[in-house]
Scaffold this motif. Structure first.
Motif, PDB file in Angstrom:
ATOM      1  N   UNK A 105      -5.272  38.174  -1.489  1.00  0.00           N
ATOM      2  CA  UNK A 105      -5.158  36.886  -2.189  1.00  0.00           C
ATOM      3  C   UNK A 105      -6.476  36.131  -2.168  1.00  0.00           C
ATOM      4  N   UNK A 106      -7.203  36.181  -1.035  1.00  0.00           N
ATOM      5  CA  UNK A 106      -8.491  35.502  -0.923  1.00  0.00           C
ATOM      6  C   UNK A 106      -9.503  36.116  -1.888  1.00  0.00           C
ATOM      7  N   UNK A 107      -9.526  37.449  -1.972  1.00  0.00           N
ATOM      8  CA  UNK A 107     -10.428  38.124  -2.908  1.00  0.00           C
ATOM      9  C   UNK A 107     -10.079  37.787  -4.356  1.00  0.00           C
ATOM     10  N   UNK A 108      -8.789  37.692  -4.637  1.00  0.00           N
ATOM     11  CA  UNK A 108      -8.356  37.323  -5.992  1.00  0.00           C
ATOM     12  C   UNK A 108      -8.825  35.913  -6.334  1.00  0.00           C
ATOM     13  N   UNK A 109      -8.654  34.979  -5.385  1.00  0.00           N
ATOM     14  CA  UNK A 109      -9.099  33.598  -5.606  1.00  0.00           C
ATOM     15  C   UNK A 109     -10.605  33.533  -5.805  1.00  0.00           C
ATOM     16  N   UNK A 110     -11.348  34.329  -5.044  1.00  0.00           N
ATOM     17  CA  UNK A 110     -12.810  34.371  -5.187  1.00  0.00           C
ATOM     18  C   UNK A 110     -13.198  34.912  -6.568  1.00  0.00           C
ATOM     19  N   UNK A 111     -12.475  35.935  -7.022  1.00  0.00           N
ATOM     20  CA  UNK A 111     -12.731  36.486  -8.351  1.00  0.00           C
ATOM     21  C   UNK A 111     -12.462  35.481  -9.454  1.00  0.00           C
ATOM     22  N   UNK A 112     -11.380  34.725  -9.315  1.00  0.00           N
ATOM     23  CA  UNK A 112     -11.055  33.696 -10.318  1.00  0.00           C
ATOM     24  C   UNK A 112     -12.117  32.600 -10.330  1.00  0.00           C
ATOM     25  N   UNK A 113     -12.589  32.226  -9.146  1.00  0.00           N
ATOM     26  CA  UNK A 113     -13.643  31.219  -9.054  1.00  0.00           C
ATOM     27  C   UNK A 113     -14.903  31.687  -9.767  1.00  0.00           C
ATOM     28  N   UNK A 114     -15.259  32.954  -9.554  1.00  0.00           N
ATOM     29  CA  UNK A 114     -16.442  33.512 -10.198  1.00  0.00           C
ATOM     30  C   UNK A 114     -16.253  33.588 -11.712  1.00  0.00           C
ATOM     31  N   UNK A 115     -15.031  33.914 -12.155  1.00  0.00           N
ATOM     32  CA  UNK A 115     -14.781  34.021 -13.591  1.00  0.00           C
ATOM     33  C   UNK A 115     -14.875  32.661 -14.280  1.00  0.00           C
ATOM     34  N   UNK A 116     -14.472  31.600 -13.594  1.00  0.00           N
ATOM     35  CA  UNK A 116     -14.625  30.251 -14.147  1.00  0.00           C
ATOM     36  C   UNK A 116     -16.106  29.960 -14.399  1.00  0.00           C
ATOM     37  N   UNK A 117     -16.945  30.365 -13.437  1.00  0.00           N
ATOM     38  CA  UNK A 117     -18.394  30.231 -13.632  1.00  0.00           C
ATOM     39  C   UNK A 117     -18.874  31.061 -14.812  1.00  0.00           C
ATOM     40  N   UNK A 118     -18.328  32.274 -14.951  1.00  0.00           N
ATOM     41  CA  UNK A 118     -18.718  33.150 -16.069  1.00  0.00           C
ATOM     42  C   UNK A 118     -18.469  32.458 -17.406  1.00  0.00           C
ATOM     43  N   UNK A 119     -17.273  31.899 -17.541  1.00  0.00           N
ATOM     44  CA  UNK A 119     -16.905  31.227 -18.796  1.00  0.00           C
ATOM     45  C   UNK A 119     -17.844  30.054 -19.064  1.00  0.00           C
ATOM     46  N   UNK A 120     -18.178  29.313 -18.003  1.00  0.00           N
ATOM     47  CA  UNK A 120     -19.088  28.173 -18.138  1.00  0.00           C
ATOM     48  C   UNK A 120     -20.472  28.632 -18.585  1.00  0.00           C
ATOM     49  N   UNK A 121     -20.931  29.764 -18.046  1.00  0.00           N
ATOM     50  CA  UNK A 121     -22.236  30.315 -18.439  1.00  0.00           C
ATOM     51  C   UNK A 121     -22.204  30.797 -19.885  1.00  0.00           C
ATOM     52  N   UNK A 122     -21.127  31.484 -20.283  1.00  0.00           N
ATOM     53  CA  UNK A 122     -20.995  31.943 -21.671  1.00  0.00           C
ATOM     54  C   UNK A 122     -21.021  30.749 -22.637  1.00  0.00           C
ATOM     55  N   UNK A 123     -20.353  29.668 -22.239  1.00  0.00           N
ATOM     56  CA  UNK A 123     -20.313  28.471 -23.087  1.00  0.00           C
ATOM     57  C   UNK A 123     -21.709  27.877 -23.245  1.00  0.00           C
ATOM     58  N   UNK A 124     -22.467  27.804 -22.157  1.00  0.00           N
ATOM     59  CA  UNK A 124     -23.831  27.276 -22.225  1.00  0.00           C
ATOM     60  C   UNK A 124     -24.720  28.164 -23.098  1.00  0.00           C
ATOM     61  N   UNK A 125     -24.574  29.489 -22.935  1.00  0.00           N
ATOM     62  CA  UNK A 125     -25.373  30.418 -23.737  1.00  0.00           C
ATOM     63  C   UNK A 125     -25.054  30.257 -25.222  1.00  0.00           C
ATOM     64  N   UNK A 126     -23.771  30.027 -25.540  1.00  0.00           N
ATOM     65  CA  UNK A 126     -23.372  29.830 -26.938  1.00  0.00           C
ATOM     66  C   UNK A 126     -23.960  28.539 -27.506  1.00  0.00           C
ATOM     67  N   UNK A 127     -24.228  27.558 -26.621  1.00  0.00           N
ATOM     68  CA  UNK A 127     -24.835  26.293 -27.053  1.00  0.00           C
ATOM     69  C   UNK A 127     -26.359  26.388 -27.171  1.00  0.00           C
ATOM     70  N   UNK A 128     -26.916  27.558 -26.840  1.00  0.00           N
ATOM     71  CA  UNK A 128     -28.359  27.749 -26.963  1.00  0.00           C
ATOM     72  C   UNK A 128     -29.145  27.451 -25.701  1.00  0.00           C
ATOM     73  N   UNK A 129     -28.456  27.266 -24.549  1.00  0.00           N
ATOM     74  CA  UNK A 129     -29.159  27.006 -23.285  1.00  0.00           C
ATOM     75  C   UNK A 129     -29.832  28.299 -22.826  1.00  0.00           C
TER      76      UNK A 129
END
Length: 310
Positions: free
Chosen positions: A131-155
């Motif tokens: 469960x801890x590893x799953x939570x860590x993976x979800x936390x990292x994926x939230x960051x991934x989505x945030x990075x993809x969004x910034x890249x789409x904005x031209x950052x």
């Protein structure tokens, strides 16, 4: 309030009951720590502090013995040796008493390493670790989505939610990507677990590339092949994995010209001022190591030593 706490702990039965309830909170706190690890540093730090209070309470009231740490003796020895080295550097390197920001840096840096201790002792069941590893993976994926969004904005150089620095952002990926690759390649992993770890690994790898930090690329280019070779063992499987990675990497670079252009600069590192200055810093660091090979210039003293002497 302190008197009330003393009253609660007066009898052994009450003490046992309260301590058991406190220990039940440890898995929840580790889950919260994992969920917040890639999103909020203050939240994660507070979780760590509470976990250590629980750990020391359990140690004081003999809810476990130090023998419980015996299976992890090799890791603990390496951690202890490294922390001892830092203490020696403090004592002999010109900074005997840590003050201000350096004290905070020392405490938080140590916490990052020794969080393994309460994890090994307080979390015994595999379902909680999963469960801890799953939570860590979800936390990292939230960051991934945030990075993809910034890249789409031209950052050009996206940051994670931690917003500390590019180095802090990439450090997360350098540490966690090999871990999720190991989990994905586990022979005893169930199919759903393998799929989950695979999704986390590949989306996070894409996000790490989008951060456009060449040092992180070089780190992962060295480490990940070792993980694959160690886990797969079979030459055919290793070759198949290498071909898949090359094809996916090529497609990704074609879809991201900015990343491709930054990758091309690795061949001529001294052409950029920021990189050529790092070569000068490394040369100075080697000189400092040569002068004081055991103690260094003292933990937290590098900037002053670099400016004044090197």
């Amino acid at each position: 309030g302190f008197q009330m706490v003393l009253e609660l702990f007066k009898t052994a039965a009450r003490r046992e009951k309260i301590l058991n309830k406190i220990l039940c909170a440890a898995p929840i706190l580790f889950l919260l720590l994992a969920l917040g690890a890639c999103i909020s540093e203050p939240f994660s730090r507070n979780c760590v502090r509470i976990i250590f209070l629980i750990f020391f309470a359990a140690l004081c009231y003999k809810k476990f013995s130090l023998n419980d740490l015996t299976p992890h003796a090799k890791i603990l020895f390496l951690m202890a040796a490294f922390l001892a080295w830092l203490i020696i550097s403090y004592a002999l390197g010109g900074m005997k008493i840590p003050l201000g920001d350096n004290a905070i840096e020392w405490i938080t840096f140590s916490h990052d390493m020794i969080i393994f201790l309460p994890l090994a002792v307080l979390i015994r069941e595999e379902k909680f670790l999963t469960a801890i590893l799953t939570a860590l993976g979800l936390s990292l994926m939230i960051d991934d989505v945030y990075i993809f969004w910034q890249a789409a904005q031209g950052v050009e150089r996206p940051l994670t939610f931690l917003h500390g620095s590019i180095m802090q952002s990439t450090l997360l990926y350098i540490i966690l990507l090999p871990a999720f690759l190991v989990m994905m390649l586990r022979e005893d992993a169930t199919f759903p677990r393998r799929i989950f770890d695979g999704i986390i690994f590949f989306t996070s790898l894409a996000a790490c590339i989008m951060i456009n930090t060449r040092g992180a690329w070089l780190d992962l280019a060295i480490v990940l092949p070792f993980v694959v070779a160690y886990r797969l063992r079979s030459r055919k499987k290793i070759l198949a994995a290498a071909v898949i990675c090359v094809v996916l990497g090529g497609l990704f670079l074609m879809a991201s010209p900015r990343t491709f252009n930054r990758l091309a600069t690795i061949a001529t590192p001294t052409a950029e001022q920021s990189v050529s200055e790092r070569f000068l810093m490394w040369r100075s660091a080697l000189q400092a190591i040569s002068d004081q090979p055991l103690t260094g210039v003292g933990f937290g003293n590098y900037e002053a030593a670099y400016r004044e002497k090197y």
